[in-house]
Design a protein around this motif. Structure first.
Motif, PDB file in Angstrom:
ATOM      1  N   GLY A  37       0.860  -1.350  -0.052  1.00  0.00           N
ATOM      2  CA  GLY A  37       0.059  -0.079   0.039  1.00  0.00           C
ATOM      3  C   GLY A  37       0.682   1.380  -0.042  1.00  0.00           C
ATOM      4  N   PHE A  38       2.168   1.182   0.113  1.00  0.00           N
ATOM      5  CA  PHE A  38       2.910   2.355   0.257  1.00  0.00           C
ATOM      6  C   PHE A  38       3.540   2.603  -1.307  1.00  0.00           C
ATOM      7  N   HIS A  39       4.391   1.882  -1.913  1.00  0.00           N
ATOM      8  CA  HIS A  39       4.574   2.167  -3.099  1.00  0.00           C
ATOM      9  C   HIS A  39       3.650   1.640  -4.337  1.00  0.00           C
ATOM     10  N   THR A  64       7.763  -4.212   0.969  1.00  0.00           N
ATOM     11  CA  THR A  64       7.506  -2.917   1.564  1.00  0.00           C
ATOM     12  C   THR A  64       8.430  -1.774   1.002  1.00  0.00           C
ATOM     13  N   GLY A  65       8.198  -0.766   1.026  1.00  0.00           N
ATOM     14  CA  GLY A  65       9.109   0.581   0.273  1.00  0.00           C
ATOM     15  C   GLY A  65       8.589   1.649   0.928  1.00  0.00           C
ATOM     16  N   PHE A  66       9.181   2.971   0.363  1.00  0.00           N
ATOM     17  CA  PHE A  66       8.856   4.124   0.665  1.00  0.00           C
ATOM     18  C   PHE A  66       7.431   4.475   0.211  1.00  0.00           C
ATOM     19  N   PHE A  72       6.451   4.999  -7.599  1.00  0.00           N
ATOM     20  CA  PHE A  72       6.537   3.714  -7.712  1.00  0.00           C
ATOM     21  C   PHE A  72       7.532   3.130  -6.662  1.00  0.00           C
ATOM     22  N   GLY A  73       7.739   3.949  -5.655  1.00  0.00           N
ATOM     23  CA  GLY A  73       8.897   3.348  -4.669  1.00  0.00           C
ATOM     24  C   GLY A  73      10.356   3.335  -5.126  1.00  0.00           C
ATOM     25  N   THR A  89       7.886   0.225   8.014  1.00  0.00           N
ATOM     26  CA  THR A  89       7.995  -1.194   7.724  1.00  0.00           C
ATOM     27  C   THR A  89       7.117  -1.901   8.282  1.00  0.00           C
ATOM     28  N   ALA A  90       7.032  -1.809   9.499  1.00  0.00           N
ATOM     29  CA  ALA A  90       6.213  -2.529  10.567  1.00  0.00           C
ATOM     30  C   ALA A  90       4.762  -2.145  10.242  1.00  0.00           C
TER      31      ALA A  90
END
Length: 257
Positions: A37-39, A64-66, A72-73, A89-90
């Motif tokens: 859900g992040f990148h 996981t990413g930024f 696109f991270g 990250t958690a």
């Protein structure tokens, strides 16, 4: 018999926008790294991807990413502290675990995406922060990272089960790290060349760099990127080449628990 895992990054669409052919890839690989859900990704896409993986006996991992949907991270988010990266990250692992539990599946591994993963090649402090996050959420998660990197060392220091990853469609520099995508020839598009390279890496336990240098590595899993042109054909060629040589394909959790 030699046994190897084949993994691919999936669930990387967002809302109505689709990235890659996840259904096609799930029929080939044994492990799926699902965007959290992040990148990329959202709860609906995460659920569909996890359900597809469950139906085919494919492992699911947190990718996981930024927090960078626009890029696109693949951009470093300037100003993110190590504590912020640890918390993010958690947060992402927890989100995927919740959706997986709801769908009747489980998260078995962790793999960083894009700029975050690239930074973990050399930045030990950042890699340690990410490892702390993984360990704090679920110390049993398999830690998927390229060998001879800061990420590998961080996983070992944290007492995580380190899984060494090589890439089917990427060229290596002489330091054993991936060549930048910005450089010409850094991405391999010929599926036959990629399949032959993977078999040599698995059989010889080494990578061959762009200059021909051979670097010994332990190989547990092979990544085929799902967001490149011809990804399905390449993944299938890699699997068929390995199986023809007598290499078994198994999910990470089947041989690393």
């Amino acid at each position: 018999m030699t046994v190897i895992d084949i993994n691919s990054d999936m669930g990387e669409g967002f809302g109505p926008y689709k990235m890659g052919d996840d259904e096609g890839m799930l029929a080939i690989v044994s492990s799926a790294n699902v965007a959290c859900g992040f990148h990329a990704g959202d709860p609906d896409i995460m659920r569909r991807t996890i359900e597809g993986a469950l139906a085919r006996g494919v492992d699911v991992g947190a990718h996981t990413g930024f927090n960078d949907v626009w890029g696109f991270g693949r951009r470093v988010i300037v100003g993110d502290s190590l504590r912020t990266i640890e918390n993010a990250t958690a947060y992402q692992i927890g989100a995927l675990q919740a959706i997986a539990t709801s769908a009747g599946h489980r998260v078995t591994h962790f793999k960083p995406h894009g700029a975050l993963g690239n930074l973990m090649f050399k930045d030990s402090d950042l890699a340690d922060a990410v490892a702390r996050a993984v360990k704090s959420v679920d110390r049993e998660l398999l830690w998927v990272v390229p060998p001879a990197t800061a990420g590998e060392g961080a996983g070992a220091r944290a007492g995580l089960n380190v899984i060494r990853e090589v890439f089917a469609d990427r060229v290596y520099a002489d330091d054993g790290h991936l060549m930048s995508r910005r450089l010409e020839g850094a991405v391999i598009h010929d599926k036959a060349i990629a399949a032959d390279r993977v078999l040599r890496m698995v059989e010889n336990s080494c990578i061959t760099t762009h200059s021909g240098k051979r670097i010994p590595v332990h190989v547990d899993t092979v990544c085929v990127h799902g967001d490149t042109d011809g990804a399905i054909g390449m993944a299938l060629a890699v699997r068929q080449r390995l199986e023809a040589a007598g290499v078994g394909i198994r999910p990470l959790s089947a041989s690393h628990r």
